[in-house]
Design an enzyme around this catalytic site. Structure first.
Site, PDB file in Angstrom:
ATOM      1  N   TYR A 142       0.972  -1.372   0.165  1.00 18.63           N
ATOM      2  CA  TYR A 142       0.230   0.001  -0.058  1.00 18.63           C
ATOM      3  C   TYR A 142       0.840   1.300   0.035  1.00 18.63           C
ATOM      4  CZ  TYR A 142      -4.763  -1.825   0.684  1.00 18.63           C
ATOM      5  OH  TYR A 142      -5.700  -2.558   0.864  1.00 18.63           O
ATOM      6  N   LYS A 189       3.208 -15.623   3.080  1.00 19.79           N
ATOM      7  CA  LYS A 189       3.520 -16.324   1.376  1.00 19.79           C
ATOM      8  C   LYS A 189       4.843 -16.593   1.645  1.00 19.79           C
ATOM      9  CE  LYS A 189       1.831 -17.978  -2.086  1.00 19.79           C
ATOM     10  NZ  LYS A 189       1.187 -19.214  -2.510  1.00 19.79           N
ATOM     11  N   ASP A 221      -2.731 -18.463   1.156  1.00 17.18           N
ATOM     12  CA  ASP A 221      -3.769 -19.124   0.154  1.00 17.18           C
ATOM     13  C   ASP A 221      -4.551 -20.305   1.003  1.00 17.18           C
ATOM     14  OD1 ASP A 221      -1.522 -20.448   0.156  1.00 17.18           O
ATOM     15  OD2 ASP A 221      -1.242 -20.922  -1.849  1.00 17.18           O
ATOM     16  N   ASP A 245      -6.364  -6.934   4.059  1.00 19.51           N
ATOM     17  CA  ASP A 245      -7.277  -6.333   3.404  1.00 19.51           C
ATOM     18  C   ASP A 245      -8.224  -7.545   3.050  1.00 19.51           C
ATOM     19  OD1 ASP A 245      -8.866  -4.271   2.433  1.00 19.51           O
ATOM     20  OD2 ASP A 245      -8.112  -4.668   0.312  1.00 19.51           O
ATOM     21  N   ASP A 249     -12.018  -8.875   4.552  1.00 22.77           N
ATOM     22  CA  ASP A 249     -13.511  -8.865   3.932  1.00 22.77           C
ATOM     23  C   ASP A 249     -14.128 -10.418   3.827  1.00 22.77           C
ATOM     24  OD1 ASP A 249     -13.627  -6.226   3.449  1.00 22.77           O
ATOM     25  OD2 ASP A 249     -13.949  -6.606   1.048  1.00 22.77           O
TER      26      ASP A 249
HETATM   27  C1  IPM Z   1     -10.474  -1.025   4.099  1.00 22.53           C
HETATM   28  C2  IPM Z   1     -10.684  -0.564   2.803  1.00 22.53           C
HETATM   29  C3  IPM Z   1      -9.591   0.444   2.292  1.00 22.53           C
HETATM   30  C4  IPM Z   1      -8.307  -0.480   2.312  1.00 22.53           C
HETATM   31  C5  IPM Z   1      -9.719   1.291   1.096  1.00 22.53           C
HETATM   32  C6  IPM Z   1     -10.831   1.928   0.964  1.00 22.53           C
HETATM   33  C7  IPM Z   1      -8.553   1.932   0.708  1.00 22.53           C
HETATM   34  O1  IPM Z   1     -10.913  -1.397   1.570  1.00 22.53           O
HETATM   35  O2  IPM Z   1     -10.385  -0.259   5.163  1.00 22.53           O
HETATM   36  O3  IPM Z   1     -10.257  -2.262   4.125  1.00 22.53           O
HETATM   37  O4  IPM Z   1      -7.889  -1.049   1.275  1.00 22.53           O
HETATM   38  O5  IPM Z   1      -7.267  -0.416   3.169  1.00 22.53           O
HETATM   39 MN    MN Z   2     -10.848  -3.350   2.468  1.00 20.28          MN
END
Ligand code: IPM
Ligand code: MN
Length: 360
Positions: A142, A189, A221, A245, A249
């Protein structure tokens, strides 16, 4: 106690869900005799529109002066399909993380007994899940060197970590594991990436300082697979920025709704608390978004930023009660009555005053 809180509603549904959290925080504070001083500030697309910067200096100053930050969401569709936009709302989030030194993102994943059948995963797989993903937030790909070469025909992003960056994140992970089930999984990884080998080596060196913690090392993975197959086997997972990240999710699916999961970002300066969901622009202004992730983020704030455990427990108890009684927004209502965002907030506030609530 005096609670100085910076309020960053952001974009989309951010302001609506933040409003509900503010109502709950005010009501809890009144009940426990705290004085809350809110200071609002602009971020994201809202800040670009106003001053041309998604995380302006004035907002940073407010955040630095506060004891905690309560954050809504960032992002606007105007920027999503325009890869050439010179300034994007998300840059505000990254700048904020970096400038506040928020190197650790704490995302708990747990199930609510009353909602377990909302998850797309089978009950028997997810029952009992209670894990934390600790994501490194200010390093890696990032923030690494990036660019174009060969007349723009080649693009690169680089993932760089220093031993010290890994150590400070891993230390938090070990400490969290010590206060929980004493299991730590280092996700990397290392079979391919040099930066992952540095992670693994660093965490291995730290094992001796935390002899009670059982540490495992797993490839990202494989973790992606095991997270949906057997999530209850995990306790604390630590990982680098991009892997975190993606995995966070994925993990949010376990609980059955993105609208429920809170998070905290902690590090050098003021800690920040926010729902894990995005700005959900399609729902903005409609009073339909689920405010519970933001309300639960406020509970994390009471506990982590102010050490006020009883207040946090009361918020969680009321949220649980709203779920079992079906006082929920449309994402959770199914064929039952769907309540508005503001109605859920009002119901939570009304129930804070009730004497029969059992806080466990
Ligand atoms: C999160 C989001 C952010 C990230 C984006 C919006 C930049 O997806 O907080 O997980 O990738 O960190
Ligand atoms: Mn995210």
């Amino acid at each position: 106690m005096e609670l100085n809180i910076a309020l960053l509603p952001g974009d989309g549904i951010g302001p609506e869900v933040i409003d509900q959290a503010v109502k709950v925080v005010d009501a809890i504070s009144e009940k426990f005799g705290h004085q809350v001083n809110w200071t609002s500030a602009l971020t994201g697309a809202a800040a670009i529109d106003a001053v041309g910067d998604p995380y302006p200096e004035s907002t940073h100053a407010i955040c630095m002066a506060a004891d905690a930050i309560l954050f809504g969401a960032i992002g606007h569709p105007r920027y999503d399909n325009d890869p050439k936009a010179p300034v994007r709302p998300e840059q505000g989030l990254l700048k904020m993380r970096k400038k506040l030194g928020l190197f650790a993102n704490v995302r708990p994943t747990f199930t609510f007994p009353s909602l377990i059948d909302n998850s797309p995963l089978k009950r028997e797989r997810i029952e009992g899940t209670d894990l934390i993903i600790l994501r490194e937030l200010t390093g890696g790909i990032y923030f690494g060197e990036r660019g174009r070469k060969d007349n723009g025909e080649t693009a690169f992003d680089t993932c760089t970590y220093t031993r010290e960056e890994v150590q400070r994140l891993a230390k938090l992970g070990f400490e969290m594991a010590m206060s929980r089930r004493k299991k730590l999984c280092c996700v990397d990884k290392a079979n391919v990436l040099e930066s992952s080998r540095l992670w693994r080596e660093t965490v291995q060196d730290m094992e001796k300082d935390f002899p009670e913690v059982e540490v495992s090392y797993e490839f990202v993975d494989a973790v992606a697979m095991r997270l949906v197959q057997w999530p209850s086997s995990y306790d604390v997972l630590i990982t680098e920025n991009l892997f975190g990240d993606i995995l966070t999710d994925e993990a949010s699916v376990i609980s059955g709704s993105m609208g429920l999961m809170p998070s905290a970002s902690i590090g050098i300066h003021t800690s920040l608390f926010e729902p894990i969901h995005g700005s959900y622009p399609q729902a903005a202004g409609k009073d339909i978004a689920n405010p519970l992730a933001t309300v639960l983020s406020a509970a994390m704030m009471f506990e982590d930023a102010f050490g006020l455990k009883e207040e946090a427990a009361l918020i969680r108890a009321i949220v649980n009660k709203s779920l079992t009684e079906g006082i929920v927004t449309e994402d959770l209502a199914g064929s039952n009555k769907a309540y508005k965002t503001s109605e859920v907030g009002d119901w939570l506030v009304a129930n804070i005053g009730l004497p029969d609530l059992i806080v466990s």
